[in-house]
Design a protein around this motif. Structure first.
Motif, PDB file in Angstrom:
ATOM      1  N   GLU A 184     -12.001   1.546   3.990  1.00  0.00           N
ATOM      2  CA  GLU A 184     -13.048   0.892   2.973  1.00  0.00           C
ATOM      3  C   GLU A 184     -13.575   1.884   1.987  1.00  0.00           C
ATOM      4  OE1 GLU A 184     -15.958  -0.965   5.290  1.00  0.00           O
ATOM      5  OE2 GLU A 184     -14.747  -2.592   5.975  1.00  0.00           O
ATOM      6  N   GLU A 185     -13.777   3.111   2.240  1.00  0.00           N
ATOM      7  CA  GLU A 185     -14.080   4.015   1.124  1.00  0.00           C
ATOM      8  C   GLU A 185     -13.126   4.458   0.213  1.00  0.00           C
ATOM      9  OE1 GLU A 185     -15.902   7.256   3.357  1.00  0.00           O
ATOM     10  OE2 GLU A 185     -17.663   6.144   4.128  1.00  0.00           O
ATOM     11  N   ALA A 186     -11.852   4.425   0.861  1.00  0.00           N
ATOM     12  CA  ALA A 186     -10.632   4.849   0.140  1.00  0.00           C
ATOM     13  C   ALA A 186     -10.307   3.659  -0.804  1.00  0.00           C
ATOM     14  CB  ALA A 186      -9.478   5.084   0.830  1.00  0.00           C
ATOM     15  N   GLY A 187     -10.871   2.574  -0.638  1.00  0.00           N
ATOM     16  CA  GLY A 187     -10.471   1.385  -1.499  1.00  0.00           C
ATOM     17  C   GLY A 187      -9.143   0.560  -1.263  1.00  0.00           C
TER      18      GLY A 187
ATOM     19  N   GLU B 289       0.928  -1.144   0.084  1.00  0.00           N
ATOM     20  CA  GLU B 289      -0.063  -0.130   0.041  1.00  0.00           C
ATOM     21  C   GLU B 289       0.925   1.181  -0.081  1.00  0.00           C
ATOM     22  OE1 GLU B 289      -2.982   0.388  -0.446  1.00  0.00           O
ATOM     23  OE2 GLU B 289      -3.792  -1.493  -0.154  1.00  0.00           O
TER      24      GLU B 289
ATOM     25  N   PRO C  68      -7.722  -2.161   0.731  1.00  0.00           N
ATOM     26  CA  PRO C  68      -8.290  -3.611   1.160  1.00  0.00           C
ATOM     27  C   PRO C  68      -7.795  -4.013   2.848  1.00  0.00           C
ATOM     28  CG  PRO C  68      -6.355  -3.908  -0.351  1.00  0.00           C
ATOM     29  CD  PRO C  68      -6.863  -2.525  -0.335  1.00  0.00           C
TER      30      PRO C  68
END
Length: 360
Positions: A300-303, A228, A305
């Motif tokens: 989660e909203e930012a994608g 990430e 995982p």
């Protein structure tokens, strides 16, 4: 009969003539005249000692009461302000000041009245040396017999004077931990996490960890995948902290902005980001839970995982091989094969025939 018995029991010599009665009265009057000044002097001295003791006791107790009231008014004046948030609450200061005032008043009364009693005995010309020696021996004996009680009392006094903890604080006393519901000079009552009440003797407390004084730290570990973008993760978490600091009631419980400290650990498939915030004492656990909730939703909203979920490509493994569950052929499966016959059990030997009978 009763009067005669009383007269018979009275063995005091009585004057038999008028001259003897006059002589006895003269002697008694002379004795009173000789000693009345001494009696008056001693009586006045005792009365003066008592008056001074009571007046001094009243003045000292009133002064202590006014001092305690002034402490309470000062605490009420700063309550609700920024300075009041850094101090203990008003109720706790009131209880602590009341306990300190009670102890000080009791000590002052004991010292003043005890000193007055010794001065009265000295005015009556009573030798105080044997009395003080006996009191010293009795004090030593009582001290040995009630040493635990004395230890608990003295420990409680110093705990209150030093403000080590108060009602409403969450403490770890070693022998027990929980929320303080009552502070006494001998016993402290704690309510545990499961609702049980602990009675802890003050003399048994060797260390105290107060979790409700000063400030607390809320620390949250955010574990993301190793591939990430760290700058993106930092930006998401920082925005979560900014939004949380604007909402009620978190804006009062957060005393400093939420800070991303950096990487706390790096693994082959993941990495841990440490998030910290300075909070109001006793509110760190609730802030940690709310912070985890908000960070999870923001990730989660930012994608980004969640940790432990493999990529989608790794999930597509194709159809399973149908021959994977079929066993390999074996020679032992044929009962006529030499391997199967060699592995069969050896039959037991046949019994021997009986010998023929002998003819005569």
């Amino acid at each position: 009969m009763f009067w005669s018995a009383a007269l018979a029991a009275d063995s005091t010599p009585r004057p038999t003539t008028i001259d003897d009665a006059q002589e006895s009265a003269t002697n008694a009057a002379g004795w009173v005249e000789e000693n009345w000044s001494t009696w008056l002097s001693v009586g006045l001295r005792i009365a003066l000692i008592l008056v001074i003791a009571f007046v001094l006791r009243s003045v000292v107790r009133r002064a202590i009461t006014k001092l305690i009231d002034r402490m309470n008014r000062t605490a009420q004046a700063v309550d609700g302000t920024a300075l009041g948030g850094l101090l203990v609450n008003v109720e706790r200061r009131r209880q602590r000041s009341a306990a300190i005032g009670s102890v000080l008043r009791s000590v002052a009364s004991f010292l003043i009245m005890g000193t007055a009693g010794l001065m009265i005995l000295s005015a009556l010309e009573i030798n105080l040396a044997p009395l003080l020696a006996s009191a010293g021996v009795a004090g030593v004996a009582i001290g040995f017999g009630a040493r635990n009680l004395v230890t608990d009392f003295l420990s409680g006094v110093f705990m209150i004077l030093e403000d080590q903890y108060g009602v409403g604080d969450s403490i770890d006393a070693g022998v027990a931990s929980g929320e303080v519901i009552e502070v006494g000079l001998r016993v402290t009552k704690l309510r545990g996490d499961s609702g049980e009440i602990w009675y802890v003797r003050n003399g048994e407390v060797k260390r105290i960890g107060n979790l409700s004084q000063g400030w607390a730290t809320a620390a949250v570990d955010v574990q993301v995948r190793a591939d990430e973008d760290l700058d993106r993760v930092r930006a998401v978490i920082t925005q979560v902290g900014v939004d949380m600091a604007k909402d009620e009631p978190w804006n009062e419980r957060l005393w400093e902005p939420i800070e991303v400290l950096g990487l706390d650990a790096v693994y082959l498939d993941s990495m841990v980001v440490r998030v910290s915030a300075r909070t109001m004492p006793g509110k760190a656990l609730g802030i940690e839970r709310e912070l985890r909730w908000r960070i999870k939703k923001a990730l989660e909203e930012a994608g980004i995982p969640l940790v432990g979920r493999p990529p989608e490509a790794a999930l597509d493994t194709g159809a399973a091989d149908p021959s994977a569950g079929v066993s390999a052929p074996s020679a032992l499966g044929n009962p006529d094969s030499p391997q199967s016959q060699a592995a069969s059990a050896i039959p037991p030997p046949a019994p021997a025939a009986a010998p023929p009978p002998v003819q005569k």
